[in-house]
Design an enzyme around this catalytic site. Sequence first.
Site, PDB file in Angstrom:
ATOM      1  N   GLY A  31       0.791  -1.214   0.000  1.00 56.81           N
ATOM      2  CA  GLY A  31       0.000   0.000   0.000  1.00 56.81           C
ATOM      3  C   GLY A  31       0.826   1.268   0.000  1.00 56.81           C
ATOM      4  N   ASP A  62      -8.551  -0.767   1.178  1.00 56.92           N
ATOM      5  CA  ASP A  62      -9.416   0.389   1.416  1.00 56.92           C
ATOM      6  C   ASP A  62      -9.675   1.195   0.157  1.00 56.92           C
ATOM      7  OD1 ASP A  62      -9.414  -0.333   4.050  1.00 56.92           O
ATOM      8  OD2 ASP A  62      -8.127   1.295   4.742  1.00 56.92           O
ATOM      9  N   GLU A  64     -14.104   1.658   9.960  1.00 59.20           N
ATOM     10  CA  GLU A  64     -13.301   1.658  11.190  1.00 59.20           C
ATOM     11  C   GLU A  64     -12.728   3.024  11.545  1.00 59.20           C
ATOM     12  OE1 GLU A  64      -9.618  -0.579  10.874  1.00 59.20           O
ATOM     13  OE2 GLU A  64      -9.688  -0.401   8.681  1.00 59.20           O
TER      14      GLU A  64
END
Length: 472
Positions: free
Chosen positions: A180, A211, A310
Amino acid sequence: MSQIKYDFTVDNLGPCTVPSPIELSREHGNYRATYVKDSSFVRNQVNVFADDKADANDMTNLMEKAGPREKIYFNPSHVTAGICTCGGLCPGLNDVIRAVVRCLWNRYGVRRIKGIQFGYNGFFAEEGYDTIDLNPGNVDAIHKIGGSFLGTSRGGGDRTSEIVDSIERMGINAMFIIGGDGTQRGALDIANEVERRGLKIAVVGIPKTVDNDLQFIDRSFGFETAVQQATKAVNSCHMEAQSQINGIGLVKLMGRESGFIATAAAIASHEANFCLIPEVPFEMDGPNGFLAHLEARLARRGHAVIVVAEGAGQDLLASTNQTDASGNKKLADIGKFIKDRITEHFKEKNIPINLKYIDPSYEVRAAVTTANDSIYCERLGNNAVHAAMAGKTKIVIGLVHDKYVHIPITMATLKRNTVDPESSLWRDCLDATLQPVYMVNNINTVTEKLRIAASEANQKALARLEKVTKTK
């Protein structure tokens, strides 16, 4: 607010003089697959508005197309490739590993492919992890299972000099790094150190972020699978809630700074009544707060389903002031907070409820990819190999406007991709959930907070752009 001026110019190790072993057509119109030229581009900005000036027709707006080149930089017989996976698990890691190995072996004839175990930590001798010799035989079936065949870990990317020492010792000259935002920043540091030492090593990243928070790209691999798995959890929660008196289903999904999974799952399930994401502030109390709207929903329909990312509502909780090994801020548990506040609220009101709380995050991360995600991983891996063999470096492979392109890591990691509250995506989520546009009691305070946050994010991106430009 100062505008960021992007530069999508791709770094190359040198001129390409080696004929590619892949035989393709040199021209269009003969019904054969063709090579891709370095003069082929995709526009970053494609939206057109009547009062706008024409889009720039230079490297501030043009992204180089990915794909096999007629001439390549490396002689395949001289190539030793390395592959590592870093960060948290994500659906599709094994699909990408498999694609890279098979393309190197079957299309280019590369016979030395080293799998680095457990992310960047696999480069450090004291960790004691041997490399794995990869070939089509030992990767052919790994796409049928979740996780990472090579293992993964967080951290270690800041030990740049040691990593490059290890790459040199292993004789690697084509390094594929799957990870990422933080991982790719580490990859850029590695490539810069490689360049400083005068080495000819291609460093190519394959962006992995469940995400979906890497900017420019249409979507990250594994995102579609994550949404499908998350949608199943939302649907199950709805069935529980609908079957109870005043049933409430609460599902917490991944999304630290970007609420794409929660937003997409809310739309896909058609069952969520509230979607709470980091990009859209909300308040718990007051006449226009979340709890008041939840109470009204129960009175009206007798059940409700809430999807929360989250990273949502972190301003409502005490900060942990901690970070993980990758440098990410450790989040306070918004799921437990909302669960407890709902329970307290209805207890005070003497209204009986039946609340079910589900957190399927690890189940989602470890899932086997959907067919479409697997196709995407295959094509990302193939294009990463084509790029490295052509001597491209300091880039990630991305899908932009349904075309595969080379994106400089410097540009891809400037700031995170987030759900725009003004976008059609969020508008469609509001249509699906029928929740209020904002669940706050003073809209002016919230809009000012969002303006400040957007300005700060822009300033951070400008500061990083200045830093990486100086490094380059």
